[in-house]
Write an enzyme that holds these catalytic residues in place. Structure first.
Site, PDB file in Angstrom:
ATOM      1  N   SER A 290       0.858  -1.184   0.000  1.00 27.31           N
ATOM      2  CA  SER A 290       0.000   0.000   0.000  1.00 27.31           C
ATOM      3  C   SER A 290       0.891   1.230   0.000  1.00 27.31           C
ATOM      4  CB  SER A 290      -0.895   0.005   1.241  1.00 27.31           C
ATOM      5  OG  SER A 290      -1.546   1.246   1.406  1.00 27.31           O
TER       6      SER A 290
ATOM      7  N   TYR B  87      -2.108  -0.823  10.624  1.00 29.64           N
ATOM      8  CA  TYR B  87      -2.175  -1.093   9.189  1.00 29.64           C
ATOM      9  C   TYR B  87      -0.962  -0.510   8.469  1.00 29.64           C
ATOM     10  CZ  TYR B  87      -3.743  -1.130   4.360  1.00 29.64           C
ATOM     11  OH  TYR B  87      -3.815  -1.328   3.004  1.00 29.64           O
TER      12      TYR B  87
END
Length: 255
Positions: free
Chosen positions: A136, A149
């Site tokens: 990501s 995350y």
């Protein structure tokens, strides 16, 4: 050719599976939702006599399930591994649920580590194969309000970079890449308890871009010109400023 896709029941994983099928790969699809996997398998196999799709339901938050997935597929000679399964937990670190965060770490970090290592060893024996880890844009900075995350995706990015360099020194034909999109229109935000999602890219072009670049041997894959520009700024700006900017961006998701 055979591809294994984790997190294939929805989002980027689903689109990775569809695109790999278009490119002629047989498929092994895995996720927790077996019903969705079978629906996807039926769609892929419809009208294609030569396609072969195998469904394996697995909860990759459990280490034994990661090892089981490898044991059940290692003799099939996986040519392309897409580690796409991922979880997120939104909120202030002091307030978020610890059990959910441990599951997040298990899927985003431990499962990726286990599967990458086991399938990489098999690919090295044959001196061929491709691994695509789905990271990501969160993997390049710290992420207040999404702390676990962001940290997990930092792990995926750095792990992939390190392995890529090791393979280069081996002069190996095995390739490893990390796909680092920004916001993508999937159900990830809903499952992460995000109240207000940011507008993002469609998962289909993200998946196609990721596969095409991975097959060409590109290590770092960042879809979207805007996100590539943002990556440049993330390397230029001081870490403290980047964290403040990230806090402002993530705070809007909780409104």
């Amino acid at each position: 050719m055979l591809a294994l896709v984790t997190g294939a029941s929805s989002g980027i994983g689903r689109e990775l599976a569809l695109y790999l099928a278009e490119k002629g790969y047989d498929l092994i699809l895995t996720a927790r939702n077996e019903e969705r996997l079978r629906e996807l398998a039926e769609r892929i196999e419809n009208g294609r006599e030569k396609e072969r799709v195998r469904v394996i339901s697995a909860d990759l938050s459990k280490q034994e399930e990661c090892f089981r997935l490898w044991r059940e597929t290692r003799d099939d000679r996986v040519d392309f591994l897409a580690n796409c399964a991922g979880l997120g937990v939104y909120g202030e670190f002091a307030d978020t649920d610890l059990d959910r965060e441990l599951g997040e770490i298990a899927v985003n970090v431990t499962a990726v580590h286990i599967l990458t290592k086991l399938f990489l060893r098999d690919m090295l024996k044959r001196n061929e194969g491709v691994i695509l880890n789905v990271g990501s844009s969160a993997g390049f900075t710290a992420g207040p309000l999404f702390a676990g995350y962001y940290a997990s995706k930092n792990y995926v990015v750095r792990l992939t970079e390190a392995i890529h360099e090791e393979l280069r020194h081996r002069h190996s034909r095995v390739r490893i890449s990390v796909l680092c999109p920004g916001p993508v229109e999937t159900d990830f935000d809903r499952r992460a308890d995000v109240r207000k999602s940011m507008r993002g890219l469609k998962p289909r072009p993200v998946a196609r871009y990721g596969v095409d670049r991975a097959l060409k041997g590109k290590m770092l894959i960042v879809p979207g010109a805007g996100m590539r520009l943002g990556l440049v700024f993330s390397h230029i700006l001081p870490d403290g400023l980047m964290v403040r900017i990230t806090w402002q961006i993530q705070k809007r998701k909780g409104r």
